[in-house]
Design a protein around this motif. Structure first.
Motif, PDB file in Angstrom:
ATOM      1  N   UNK A  78      10.054  52.299  -5.077  1.00  0.00           N
ATOM      2  CA  UNK A  78      11.250  52.849  -4.459  1.00  0.00           C
ATOM      3  C   UNK A  78      12.485  52.128  -4.976  1.00  0.00           C
ATOM      4  N   UNK A  79      13.606  52.826  -4.948  1.00  0.00           N
ATOM      5  CA  UNK A  79      14.866  52.202  -5.331  1.00  0.00           C
ATOM      6  C   UNK A  79      15.249  51.152  -4.294  1.00  0.00           C
ATOM      7  N   UNK A  80      16.017  50.158  -4.710  1.00  0.00           N
ATOM      8  CA  UNK A  80      16.377  49.060  -3.810  1.00  0.00           C
ATOM      9  C   UNK A  80      17.213  49.521  -2.624  1.00  0.00           C
ATOM     10  N   UNK A  81      18.081  50.515  -2.813  1.00  0.00           N
ATOM     11  CA  UNK A  81      18.949  50.946  -1.717  1.00  0.00           C
ATOM     12  C   UNK A  81      18.177  51.675  -0.612  1.00  0.00           C
TER      13      UNK A  81
END
Length: 114
Positions: A78-81
């Protein structure tokens, strides 16, 4: 972590190594072998059907190995945000319908056609 990011000499993680899917598949192969051996013979008075048990174990091993390989190949971090915040849209401009901040329209009256 991709295969290109790994350094030689270090053990791989369970997700990127071959051991994980092989152990997963071997477990289901043994489970299928025992189940087919018990249920295919048709009782304790008859000879056990090792041919069917080995066939079932091989099929279970191959199918579970392919499924585990497909799942490990489709894994994407998953993306960090996405890991930040509560995950709930708490906008005060658009209150949710029926929630604690929803405007009250008053009691509903049902007109029966009179």
């Amino acid at each position: 972590m991709t295969v290109a990011d790994q350094t030689p000499g270090e053990p791989r993680k369970m997700r990127t190594s071959v051991k994980g899917p092989l152990m997963f598949s071997a477990f289901f192969a043994v489970l299928a072998f025992v189940a087919v051996l018990i249920f295919a013979s048709g009782g304790s008075a008859k000879a056990p059907r090792f041919d069917l048990a080995f066939t079932g174990a091989g099929i279970a091993f191959i199918v579970s190995l392919v499924v585990a390989a497909m799942l490990s190949m489709s894994h994407k971090e998953n993306a960090d945000h996405l890991g930040k915040g509560s995950g709930v849209n708490l906008s005060s401009k658009r209150p949710s319908h029926g929630g604690p901040g929803a405007p009250d329209d008053g009691p509903e009256t049902h007109d029966a056609g009179h």
